[in-house]
Scaffold this motif. Sequence first.
Motif, PDB file in Angstrom:
ATOM      1  N   VAL A  69      76.700   3.274   5.285  1.00 49.29           N
ATOM      2  CA  VAL A  69      75.571   4.203   5.305  1.00 49.29           C
ATOM      3  C   VAL A  69      74.279   3.515   4.878  1.00 49.29           C
ATOM      4  CG1 VAL A  69      74.680   6.332   4.250  1.00 49.29           C
ATOM      5  CG2 VAL A  69      77.073   6.175   4.868  1.00 49.29           C
ATOM      6  N   LEU A  70      74.386   2.653   3.879  1.00 46.88           N
ATOM      7  CA  LEU A  70      73.155   2.066   3.307  1.00 46.88           C
ATOM      8  C   LEU A  70      72.769   0.722   3.934  1.00 46.88           C
ATOM      9  CD1 LEU A  70      73.874   2.893  -0.443  1.00 46.88           C
ATOM     10  CD2 LEU A  70      72.263   4.062   1.056  1.00 46.88           C
ATOM     11  N   ARG A  71      73.521   0.309   4.928  1.00 47.95           N
ATOM     12  CA  ARG A  71      73.271  -1.017   5.512  1.00 47.95           C
ATOM     13  C   ARG A  71      71.811  -1.223   5.946  1.00 47.95           C
ATOM     14  NH1 ARG A  71      77.577  -4.261   6.581  1.00 47.95           N
ATOM     15  NH2 ARG A  71      76.951  -6.315   7.324  1.00 47.95           N
ATOM     16  N   PRO A  72      71.190  -0.187   6.559  1.00 47.32           N
ATOM     17  CA  PRO A  72      69.793  -0.400   6.991  1.00 47.32           C
ATOM     18  C   PRO A  72      68.835  -0.697   5.825  1.00 47.32           C
ATOM     19  CG  PRO A  72      70.686   1.608   7.933  1.00 47.32           C
ATOM     20  CD  PRO A  72      71.681   1.125   6.959  1.00 47.32           C
ATOM     21  N   PHE A  73      69.220  -0.306   4.620  1.00 51.21           N
ATOM     22  CA  PHE A  73      68.315  -0.474   3.475  1.00 51.21           C
ATOM     23  C   PHE A  73      68.633  -1.717   2.642  1.00 51.21           C
ATOM     24  CE2 PHE A  73      69.012   4.020   4.333  1.00 51.21           C
ATOM     25  CZ  PHE A  73      67.730   4.445   4.605  1.00 51.21           C
ATOM     26  N   VAL A  74      69.779  -2.272   2.899  1.00 52.82           N
ATOM     27  CA  VAL A  74      70.230  -3.381   2.046  1.00 52.82           C
ATOM     28  C   VAL A  74      69.450  -4.657   2.358  1.00 52.82           C
ATOM     29  CG1 VAL A  74      72.200  -4.880   1.504  1.00 52.82           C
ATOM     30  CG2 VAL A  74      72.523  -2.428   1.716  1.00 52.82           C
ATOM     31  N   ARG A  75      68.990  -5.297   1.308  1.00 49.94           N
ATOM     32  CA  ARG A  75      68.290  -6.592   1.436  1.00 49.94           C
ATOM     33  C   ARG A  75      68.921  -7.574   0.453  1.00 49.94           C
ATOM     34  NH1 ARG A  75      66.939  -4.230   5.013  1.00 49.94           N
ATOM     35  NH2 ARG A  75      64.896  -3.674   5.849  1.00 49.94           N
ATOM     36  N   GLU A  79      68.757 -11.100  -2.051  1.00 50.09           N
ATOM     37  CA  GLU A  79      67.845 -11.396  -3.164  1.00 50.09           C
ATOM     38  C   GLU A  79      66.489 -11.925  -2.699  1.00 50.09           C
ATOM     39  OE1 GLU A  79      70.343 -13.880  -5.452  1.00 50.09           O
ATOM     40  OE2 GLU A  79      71.207 -12.210  -6.565  1.00 50.09           O
ATOM     41  N   GLU A  80      66.472 -12.443  -1.486  1.00 50.45           N
ATOM     42  CA  GLU A  80      65.188 -12.940  -0.967  1.00 50.45           C
ATOM     43  C   GLU A  80      64.496 -11.911  -0.087  1.00 50.45           C
ATOM     44  OE1 GLU A  80      66.498 -16.537   0.872  1.00 50.45           O
ATOM     45  OE2 GLU A  80      67.158 -17.309  -1.057  1.00 50.45           O
ATOM     46  N   GLY A  81      65.022 -10.692  -0.080  1.00 49.88           N
ATOM     47  CA  GLY A  81      64.367  -9.619   0.651  1.00 49.88           C
ATOM     48  C   GLY A  81      64.707  -9.571   2.131  1.00 49.88           C
ATOM     49  N   ARG A  82      65.708 -10.346   2.552  1.00 43.51           N
ATOM     50  CA  ARG A  82      66.076 -10.329   3.966  1.00 43.51           C
ATOM     51  C   ARG A  82      67.270  -9.412   4.185  1.00 43.51           C
ATOM     52  NH1 ARG A  82      66.998 -16.599   4.700  1.00 43.51           N
ATOM     53  NH2 ARG A  82      68.298 -15.998   2.967  1.00 43.51           N
ATOM     54  N   ALA A  83      67.296  -8.819   5.384  1.00 44.61           N
ATOM     55  CA  ALA A  83      68.448  -7.993   5.729  1.00 44.61           C
ATOM     56  C   ALA A  83      69.634  -8.921   5.959  1.00 44.61           C
ATOM     57  CB  ALA A  83      68.149  -7.192   6.979  1.00 44.61           C
ATOM     58  N   PRO A  84      70.842  -8.493   5.585  1.00 43.58           N
ATOM     59  CA  PRO A  84      71.990  -9.375   5.780  1.00 43.58           C
ATOM     60  C   PRO A  84      72.189  -9.708   7.262  1.00 43.58           C
ATOM     61  CG  PRO A  84      72.661  -7.226   4.936  1.00 43.58           C
ATOM     62  CD  PRO A  84      71.188  -7.217   5.002  1.00 43.58           C
ATOM     63  N   GLY A  85      72.483 -10.931   7.550  1.00 47.02           N
ATOM     64  CA  GLY A  85      72.697 -11.363   8.928  1.00 47.02           C
ATOM     65  C   GLY A  85      71.455 -11.905   9.578  1.00 47.02           C
ATOM     66  N   GLU A  86      70.311 -11.751   8.867  1.00 45.59           N
ATOM     67  CA  GLU A  86      69.068 -12.244   9.469  1.00 45.59           C
ATOM     68  C   GLU A  86      69.043 -13.761   9.485  1.00 45.59           C
ATOM     69  OE1 GLU A  86      65.543 -10.794   7.579  1.00 45.59           O
ATOM     70  OE2 GLU A  86      65.766  -8.789   8.422  1.00 45.59           O
TER      71      GLU A  86
END
Lengths: 222, 337
Positions: A207-213, A215-222
């Motif tokens: 559910v919260l995946r879109p909001f998760v960043r 420690e460097e402020g990047r979305a996971p997988g970026e």
Amino acid sequence: MAAPSVQTGIIALVVLIPWFRRAWEQCSDAAIVRLVLRGQPAAYAVLVRRYERRIYAIVRRMVRTHEDADDLAQETFVRAYQSLGTFDASRKFYTWLCRIAINLAINFTEKARRRATESLDAHAESAGFEAEESVGSGSNPSAQAEHDELSAAVEKALAALPEGMREVFILRAFDDLSYEEIAEILSVPRGTVMSRLARARGRLQTVLRPFVRDEEGRAPGE
Amino acid sequence: MTMECGECLDLLSAYLDGELSDAERAKADAHLAQCARCRRELAVRRATHRLIAEHAPPADPGAAYWDEFVRRVEERVRELPAPVASGAKASRLARLFASPTVRFAGGIAVAAAVLLVALRLTYRPSGSLPKAAAYKSAAEPEAPAPQKTDAARPETLAGAGVASMPIQEKAASRDTAGETLLASHEIALAAGVPPQRSGEAEEAKPARGGMAYLSQLHAERARMEEKRLLIPPEEATDPLTRSLREEELRLRGELARSTDTTRTNALNRDLADVLYRLATCTGDWRDVNRALLLWRPQYDRLAAAFGDSTVNARLARLERLLLERIADSTRVPVVPR
């Protein structure tokens, strides 16, 4: 002669009162329960002070408003006082108290959910909540708005967890209880606690995946 | 042994909580060190956890709120009756019984109860048959009728019951409770117990109404009950049952003659085994009873020989068998009391 003795008395009181208070606060839960049961109801306030924050923190994460959490936390301590005679001194007082709080919160949310599905007004309110949320989730650039948006998302995700998973997650994530303690509070095996927690985390992550960043402020997988 | 990704992902939640055992944690660490996908997943879970912790509803409404909170709880609690420990409730009951009126009434009640029991035990309507005689005649209609003198005197229960028993059983009835195993007619037969005259049982007769009389009465009832349970089973027809019965008789004979403790223990163990096999083979309630009469009092010795779990399992099976047979009322004769 009288003035110095009054002064001595006041000084003694000033020194002794905090000492007594500290000694009182260092009493074990079981000792305080015994005192209350032997006709010293005032001792119960020590237990209330000791656990009010933790109990409030748990129920606050299970209901939507501060007012509901306040009512439930109060009710928890009142119910515990009423049933103090049945408390088994070989168990932890907090575990027992926590169990009362969780049961009250589950009953409350269950009733609220039933009311919401039965009442059209509740439906409108719920729609309002969604609308407010969708407004919040718009492209508001301010940090406060972003914080509010995330808080609303987290609150909604927690509320959406099925019963059973939610209590386990809240007790672990916000009260830092061990799996054994959670198992004791909810009267389930340790393995159940473990699996419920894993499933709860899986759901929250989805559910919260879109909001998760990271420690460097990047979305996971970026 | 290395860990697969699936297993690692299943354990990630407990890994984050520090709830894995040392071995599991070491395996998970080793897997994470070489699997980028699982490391990424762990990072996402940590980030999700952080997000929830930072944005969950606030849990501290402020210092003023807590002071107010305690005050409100205290107010509500003050209106409630003081809680009482369950133990304290018991002591209230104890206080109630400590009051002089209740104690006086209790004393009267106890005295009346004692008087009633005493009357019930000593009173017999004139002309009625003693219970033991009636019991005996119903249990063993084929046995010769008791002598008139025995039936006429209630205090000679031993005489009335035992005198009319078959000789071997009469010998067995003299055995003490600890020798239950040797109380069957086969032992007496194998041991060659000499026949006993009916007058012998009356020799040690205590005075009616005394404590000795009462204890003998109870002992006699217990023996009669035991005798009922030891009615020999029907004649065996199949070869297995027959051979087991022969083995049982042989063992009982040896047991009766044995004087060496070690040998007696070994024989008892063999007999227990044979009786158990017999009981489970025939399923006859009398066989089951006889097996139980050996297994129950010999529990410790048999446990030393067979092991606790075996003895428990066998006792449980025997008891189950007995219950089944009791339920099947057509096979168990009802003996009037």
